[in-house]
Design a protein around this motif. Structure first.
Motif, short mmCIF file in Angstrom:
data_model
loop_
_atom_site.label_atom_id
_atom_site.label_comp_id
_atom_site.label_asym_id
_atom_site.label_seq_id
_atom_site.Cartn_x
_atom_site.Cartn_y
_atom_site.Cartn_z
N ALA A 189 0.82 -1.21 0.00
CA ALA A 189 0.00 0.00 0.00
C ALA A 189 0.86 1.26 0.00
CB ALA A 189 -0.93 -0.01 1.21
N ILE A 190 1.88 1.30 0.85
CA ILE A 190 2.73 2.49 0.93
C ILE A 190 3.45 2.73 -0.39
CG2 ILE A 190 4.79 3.44 2.04
CD1 ILE A 190 3.89 2.12 4.63
N ASN A 191 3.98 1.67 -0.98
CA ASN A 191 4.70 1.82 -2.24
C ASN A 191 3.78 2.17 -3.40
OD1 ASN A 191 7.12 1.21 -0.99
ND2 ASN A 191 7.01 -0.97 -1.49
N SER A 192 2.52 1.76 -3.32
CA SER A 192 1.59 2.01 -4.43
C SER A 192 0.95 3.38 -4.33
CB SER A 192 0.50 0.93 -4.45
OG SER A 192 1.07 -0.35 -4.63
N PHE A 193 0.65 3.83 -3.12
CA PHE A 193 0.00 5.12 -2.96
C PHE A 193 0.93 6.27 -3.36
CE2 PHE A 193 -3.21 3.33 0.15
CZ PHE A 193 -4.27 3.53 -0.71
N ALA A 194 2.18 6.18 -2.99
CA ALA A 194 3.12 7.27 -3.29
C ALA A 194 4.08 6.82 -4.39
CB ALA A 194 3.87 7.67 -2.03
N PHE A 195 5.22 6.32 -3.99
CA PHE A 195 6.20 5.74 -4.91
C PHE A 195 6.89 4.62 -4.15
CE2 PHE A 195 8.15 9.20 -2.63
CZ PHE A 195 9.37 8.70 -2.24
N ASN A 196 7.79 3.93 -4.81
CA ASN A 196 8.46 2.80 -4.19
C ASN A 196 9.42 3.30 -3.11
OD1 ASN A 196 9.48 0.33 -3.53
ND2 ASN A 196 10.05 -0.25 -5.62
N MET A 197 8.86 3.57 -1.93
CA MET A 197 9.64 4.17 -0.86
C MET A 197 10.68 3.21 -0.30
SD MET A 197 6.60 6.24 1.12
CE MET A 197 7.75 7.05 2.23
N THR A 198 10.36 1.92 -0.27
CA THR A 198 11.33 0.96 0.26
C THR A 198 12.55 0.84 -0.65
OG1 THR A 198 10.11 -0.84 -0.82
CG2 THR A 198 9.57 -0.35 1.48
N ALA A 199 12.38 1.15 -1.94
CA ALA A 199 13.51 1.06 -2.86
C ALA A 199 14.55 2.14 -2.59
CB ALA A 199 13.02 1.15 -4.31
N VAL A 200 14.13 3.25 -2.01
CA VAL A 200 15.07 4.33 -1.72
C VAL A 200 15.60 4.25 -0.29
CG1 VAL A 200 14.00 5.85 -3.42
CG2 VAL A 200 13.23 5.92 -1.03
N GLY A 201 15.27 3.16 0.41
CA GLY A 201 15.85 2.95 1.73
C GLY A 201 14.95 3.26 2.90
N PHE A 202 13.68 3.55 2.64
CA PHE A 202 12.77 3.83 3.74
C PHE A 202 12.56 2.56 4.56
CE2 PHE A 202 8.35 4.01 5.40
CZ PHE A 202 8.52 5.07 6.27
N GLN A 203 12.91 2.61 5.83
CA GLN A 203 12.87 1.43 6.69
C GLN A 203 11.75 1.57 7.72
OE1 GLN A 203 16.71 1.04 8.49
NE2 GLN A 203 17.80 0.94 6.54
N TYR A 204 11.06 0.47 7.92
CA TYR A 204 10.02 0.43 8.95
C TYR A 204 9.72 -1.03 9.26
CZ TYR A 204 6.48 -0.94 5.53
OH TYR A 204 5.76 -1.62 4.59
N ASP A 205 9.07 -1.25 10.37
CA ASP A 205 8.65 -2.59 10.78
C ASP A 205 7.15 -2.57 11.07
OD1 ASP A 205 11.23 -3.79 10.75
OD2 ASP A 205 11.69 -2.80 12.65
N ASP A 206 6.48 -3.64 10.66
CA ASP A 206 5.05 -3.77 10.96
C ASP A 206 4.88 -4.06 12.44
OD1 ASP A 206 3.90 -3.38 8.39
OD2 ASP A 206 4.59 -5.38 7.81
N ASP A 207 3.92 -3.38 13.04
CA ASP A 207 3.61 -3.60 14.45
C ASP A 207 2.39 -4.50 14.58
OD1 ASP A 207 3.53 -3.52 17.15
OD2 ASP A 207 3.35 -1.37 17.37
N PHE A 208 1.24 -4.04 14.12
CA PHE A 208 0.03 -4.86 14.13
C PHE A 208 -0.97 -4.25 13.18
CE2 PHE A 208 -0.75 -1.63 17.36
CZ PHE A 208 -2.04 -1.21 17.06
N CYS A 209 -2.00 -5.01 12.85
CA CYS A 209 -3.10 -4.54 12.02
C CYS A 209 -4.41 -4.94 12.68
CB CYS A 209 -3.03 -5.13 10.60
SG CYS A 209 -1.70 -4.46 9.57
N ARG A 210 -5.44 -4.16 12.38
CA ARG A 210 -6.77 -4.44 12.92
C ARG A 210 -7.79 -4.42 11.80
NH1 ARG A 210 -8.16 -3.69 18.10
NH2 ARG A 210 -9.98 -4.82 17.34
N LEU A 211 -8.74 -5.35 11.91
CA LEU A 211 -9.85 -5.45 10.97
C LEU A 211 -11.16 -5.48 11.76
CD1 LEU A 211 -8.48 -8.18 8.54
CD2 LEU A 211 -9.00 -5.83 7.91
N PRO A 212 -12.27 -5.14 11.13
CA PRO A 212 -13.55 -5.26 11.83
C PRO A 212 -13.81 -6.72 12.22
CG PRO A 212 -13.79 -3.91 9.86
CD PRO A 212 -12.43 -4.52 9.80
N ASP A 213 -14.32 -6.93 13.42
CA ASP A 213 -14.69 -8.26 13.91
C ASP A 213 -13.50 -9.22 13.89
OD1 ASP A 213 -17.35 -7.34 14.12
OD2 ASP A 213 -17.74 -7.87 12.03
N ASP A 214 -12.34 -8.73 14.32
CA ASP A 214 -11.15 -9.59 14.32
C ASP A 214 -10.86 -10.20 15.69
OD1 ASP A 214 -10.43 -7.30 15.61
OD2 ASP A 214 -8.62 -6.91 14.46
N LYS A 215 -11.75 -10.00 16.65
CA LYS A 215 -11.55 -10.61 17.96
C LYS A 215 -12.26 -11.96 18.00
CE LYS A 215 -10.86 -6.49 20.77
NZ LYS A 215 -11.29 -5.76 22.00
#
Length: 357
Positions: A189-215
């Motif tokens: 999503a991040i690379n598609s919405f803007a540009f390929n940010m990870t290709a230029v060295g943008f670093q991050y780690d996934d923490d968690f995600c939430r969806l409706p009715d995911d409990k």
């Protein structure tokens, strides 16, 4: 002697079997259904939905507004931006025969980044050590993160902020919210919405995600529902029994079964709303209890508020004498213990005095 020997042997056997793996401890139920996040991922569908979002200005603004932005108040100790959880999760629209649903995710972005620009054959290193801070701000940030790490250690949290020796900002990691389409990963999503940010060295780690009715539904939910259903049923039956005998049949309440009225809202409500003092009551204790309860409510009200935007100011205020009326609120727990002990002794002495020795 024999009991101590038995307990020692029992503990040794349990520890040895745990080490060998013969005894398997039950796995704690996860708060969220992690399998659901893997099941909804679909790279092809993600590309289709992102293309639809790009062609829809309102949808693009919607995802951007609910998602990532730079945290406000970084110099005040804030490293988190929560985005808009309900706005992201609440998205559910059908556009171009495609159901668009939002997925709320948190990512960790280190402040120390190295960006590579292949088209310029150059490398840019953003060094936070170049950010100049005054000594007072550095001292305040160090004290705040030392307190924060201490609280994390007490609560068993694994996330500990390790501060750089010269500049506290150099080792900070931002926690940012991202709103992405349901079938997308954060990277896609991040690379598609803007540009390929990870290709230029943008670093991050996934923490968690939430969806409706995911409990997921766990046995504890069933137990609680059953318990409260039984209490509710007893309340309805007891209240009906009480009203039928005391109001409709006009019987003397003393002749009605006490057990049948023990859950009655009518009888218990009248007792609660009765403000007449009994002959042997100590009325000053009622005032102490009222003040203590108000203090508890006030303390919990402030402690329940999360100060994301200005945690450094909050820490400074909480460390001053001006905050004693909030930080000392736990003393009210001791007040209730003291009152309970006093009333137990007072009641016991009254009964002893009424006995014929």
């Amino acid at each position: 002697m024999h009991l101590n020997l038995f307990l020692s042997l029992f503990v040794n056997v349990v520890v040895i079997n745990l080490v060998k793996g013969s005894i398997v401890l039950p796995v704690r139920n996860e708060a969220f259904n992690k399998d659901l996040y893997e099941e909804v991922l679909d790279a092809e569908l993600c590309d289709q939905q992102i293309q639809i979002i790009r062609n829809n200005t309102l949808m693009s603004l919607f995802f951007a507004d609910a998602g990532m932005r730079v945290p406000r108040g970084v110099l005040e100790g804030n490293t988190m931006d929560m985005g808009n959880y309900h706005q992201c999760i609440g998205l559910n629209q059908n556009i171009a025969d495609t159901e668009l649903q939002g997925k709320y995710c948190m990512i960790r972005v280190p402040l120390n980044q190295t960006f590579v620009t292949p088209w310029m054959n150059s490398e840019t290193n953003f060094n936070p050590n170049n950010l100049r801070l005054d000594n007072e701000t550095i001292k305040s940030l160090r004290e705040f993160y030392a307190m924060k790490n201490g609280m994390n250690a007490l609560t068993g949290a694994v996330d500990v902020d390790r501060l750089a020796p010269n500049n506290p900002l150099a080792s900070l990691t931002f926690r940012l919210a991202v709103c992405v389409p349901k079938p997308c990963t954060t990277e896609q999503a991040i690379n598609s919405f803007a540009f390929n940010m990870t290709a230029v060295g943008f670093q991050y780690d996934d923490d968690f995600c939430r969806l409706p009715d995911d409990k997921p539904w766990v046995p504890g939910d069933t137990v609680i529902i059953v318990i409260f259903s039984i209490i509710g049923l007893l309340t309805v039956v007891s209240t009906s029994y009480d009203i039928w005998h005391t109001i409709i049949l006009k019987k003397d309440p003393k002749t009605v079964s006490v057990i049948g009225r023990c859950f009655s809202v009518y009888t218990n409500g009248r007792r609660v709303m009765n403000f007449q003092s009994s002959p042997n009551s100590i009325e000053c204790l009622d005032g102490i209890r009222a003040l203590a309860m108000l203090w508890v409510v006030l303390g919990h009200t402030f402690s329940s508020v999360v100060f994301w935007q200005n945690p450094l100011d909050t820490f400074t205020w909480a460390s001053s004498w001006q905050s004693l009326w909030i930080t000392s609120a736990p003393i009210t727990v001791d007040t209730f213990f003291t009152l309970s002990g006093f009333l137990v002794v007072y009641t016991a002495l009254g009964k002893f005095n009424s006995m014929n020795w």
